[in-house]
Design a protein around this motif. Sequence first.
Motif, short mmCIF file in Angstrom:
data_model
loop_
_atom_site.label_atom_id
_atom_site.label_comp_id
_atom_site.label_asym_id
_atom_site.label_seq_id
_atom_site.Cartn_x
_atom_site.Cartn_y
_atom_site.Cartn_z
N GLN A 174 -3.05 9.28 5.91
CA GLN A 174 -2.09 9.73 6.91
C GLN A 174 -2.20 8.91 8.20
O GLN A 174 -1.20 8.53 8.80
CB GLN A 174 -2.30 11.21 7.19
CG GLN A 174 -1.91 12.10 6.01
CD GLN A 174 -2.35 13.54 6.20
OE1 GLN A 174 -2.94 13.88 7.21
NE2 GLN A 174 -2.06 14.38 5.23
N LEU A 175 -3.43 8.62 8.61
CA LEU A 175 -3.63 7.81 9.82
C LEU A 175 -3.10 6.40 9.63
O LEU A 175 -2.47 5.84 10.53
CB LEU A 175 -5.12 7.76 10.17
CG LEU A 175 -5.72 9.00 10.83
CD1 LEU A 175 -7.24 8.89 10.87
CD2 LEU A 175 -5.17 9.18 12.24
N ALA A 176 -3.36 5.82 8.44
CA ALA A 176 -2.91 4.46 8.17
C ALA A 176 -1.40 4.35 8.24
O ALA A 176 -0.85 3.43 8.87
CB ALA A 176 -3.42 4.01 6.80
N VAL A 177 -0.72 5.28 7.59
CA VAL A 177 0.75 5.23 7.57
C VAL A 177 1.32 5.55 8.95
O VAL A 177 2.27 4.91 9.40
CB VAL A 177 1.30 6.21 6.52
CG1 VAL A 177 2.82 6.22 6.56
CG2 VAL A 177 0.83 5.81 5.14
N TYR A 178 0.74 6.53 9.60
CA TYR A 178 1.27 6.94 10.91
C TYR A 178 1.17 5.82 11.93
O TYR A 178 2.02 5.69 12.81
CB TYR A 178 0.53 8.18 11.40
CG TYR A 178 1.27 8.93 12.47
CD1 TYR A 178 2.43 9.65 12.15
CD2 TYR A 178 0.84 8.93 13.79
CE1 TYR A 178 3.14 10.34 13.14
CE2 TYR A 178 1.54 9.62 14.77
CZ TYR A 178 2.69 10.32 14.44
OH TYR A 178 3.38 10.99 15.40
N ARG A 179 0.12 4.99 11.80
CA ARG A 179 -0.04 3.87 12.73
C ARG A 179 0.96 2.76 12.46
O ARG A 179 1.51 2.15 13.37
CB ARG A 179 -1.45 3.30 12.62
CG ARG A 179 -2.53 4.14 13.29
CD ARG A 179 -3.85 3.41 13.26
NE ARG A 179 -4.92 4.19 13.84
CZ ARG A 179 -6.17 3.73 14.01
NH1 ARG A 179 -6.47 2.51 13.63
NH2 ARG A 179 -7.11 4.49 14.55
N HIS A 180 1.19 2.46 11.16
CA HIS A 180 1.98 1.28 10.81
C HIS A 180 3.43 1.59 10.43
O HIS A 180 4.31 0.76 10.66
CB HIS A 180 1.31 0.54 9.65
CG HIS A 180 0.01 -0.10 10.04
ND1 HIS A 180 -0.08 -1.40 10.47
CD2 HIS A 180 -1.26 0.39 10.08
CE1 HIS A 180 -1.34 -1.68 10.76
NE2 HIS A 180 -2.07 -0.61 10.54
N LYS A 181 3.65 2.76 9.84
CA LYS A 181 5.01 3.09 9.41
C LYS A 181 5.31 4.56 9.68
O LYS A 181 5.45 5.35 8.75
CB LYS A 181 5.19 2.78 7.93
CG LYS A 181 5.10 1.30 7.58
CD LYS A 181 5.38 1.08 6.10
CE LYS A 181 5.35 -0.40 5.77
NZ LYS A 181 5.62 -0.62 4.32
N PRO A 182 5.40 4.94 10.93
CA PRO A 182 5.63 6.35 11.25
C PRO A 182 6.93 6.90 10.67
O PRO A 182 7.02 8.08 10.36
CB PRO A 182 5.66 6.37 12.79
CG PRO A 182 5.93 4.96 13.19
CD PRO A 182 5.29 4.11 12.15
N GLU A 183 7.92 6.02 10.46
CA GLU A 183 9.20 6.48 9.93
C GLU A 183 9.12 6.91 8.47
O GLU A 183 9.93 7.69 7.98
CB GLU A 183 10.27 5.38 10.09
CG GLU A 183 10.10 4.16 9.19
CD GLU A 183 9.04 3.19 9.68
OE1 GLU A 183 8.77 2.21 8.98
OE2 GLU A 183 8.47 3.43 10.76
N SER A 184 8.10 6.40 7.73
CA SER A 184 7.97 6.75 6.32
C SER A 184 6.82 7.74 6.07
O SER A 184 6.39 7.92 4.94
CB SER A 184 7.73 5.48 5.49
OG SER A 184 6.54 4.83 5.92
#
Length: 201
Positions: free
Chosen positions: A169-179
């Motif tokens: 969740q942290l990885a995606v939220y940092r790099h691709k918050p829209e997805s």
Amino acid sequence: KGALKKWGLISRHDLKEVLSKKSKRDVIRELKLVSQESGLQEDDAYQLDLLFIQKNCKRKRWTVCTLQEYQCTTTSAEEYKDNLAYKLQLFNGSLSLREHNHTYWMRIDIPGRGRQRSKLIYAVHNPNVEYVFFSSINTQVLHAFHTALECSKVEQMPLSGRCIQSLAQLAVYRHKPESFKVFQEQLPDDDYSKARQGKRK
């Protein structure tokens, strides 16, 4: 369940020998001997190890790596395993893979050379996303993933911890918050969290 059913019943003597071992590596080594005597394959012992890791993933500390410019091209777990195993064989590495809810749990053995000790690395990857979780970082293993999965680069992120779901969740939220919401649906099961929720009820 499939990994356990293959074993059937283990004799009292064999079970005593397995339980007498103090380290997990020695337990796995003993299980390999038992499996050979029972007509099973070496990988059947490794599947039990992967089942244990899957159920107790928070005992490990995981590091997140990103597969740059990655696109999923494999159509099955067997194809994924064959491609990665072939690349690992270039430095005598071996691979065992267990699929659970579209997520691949992997056990990678790297033999030692000279005075270097052998290395055992676990990896977790949902092939539909570009994040891989490693129990430890090894340049040879990263290179194998890079070439097998045909990405431009495998980059280590400054993220590590014991909860795979939280790290994802942290990885995606940092790099691709829209997805972020879409990615949540593809996360591996966190059996540990489910167990804790069950206890609270």
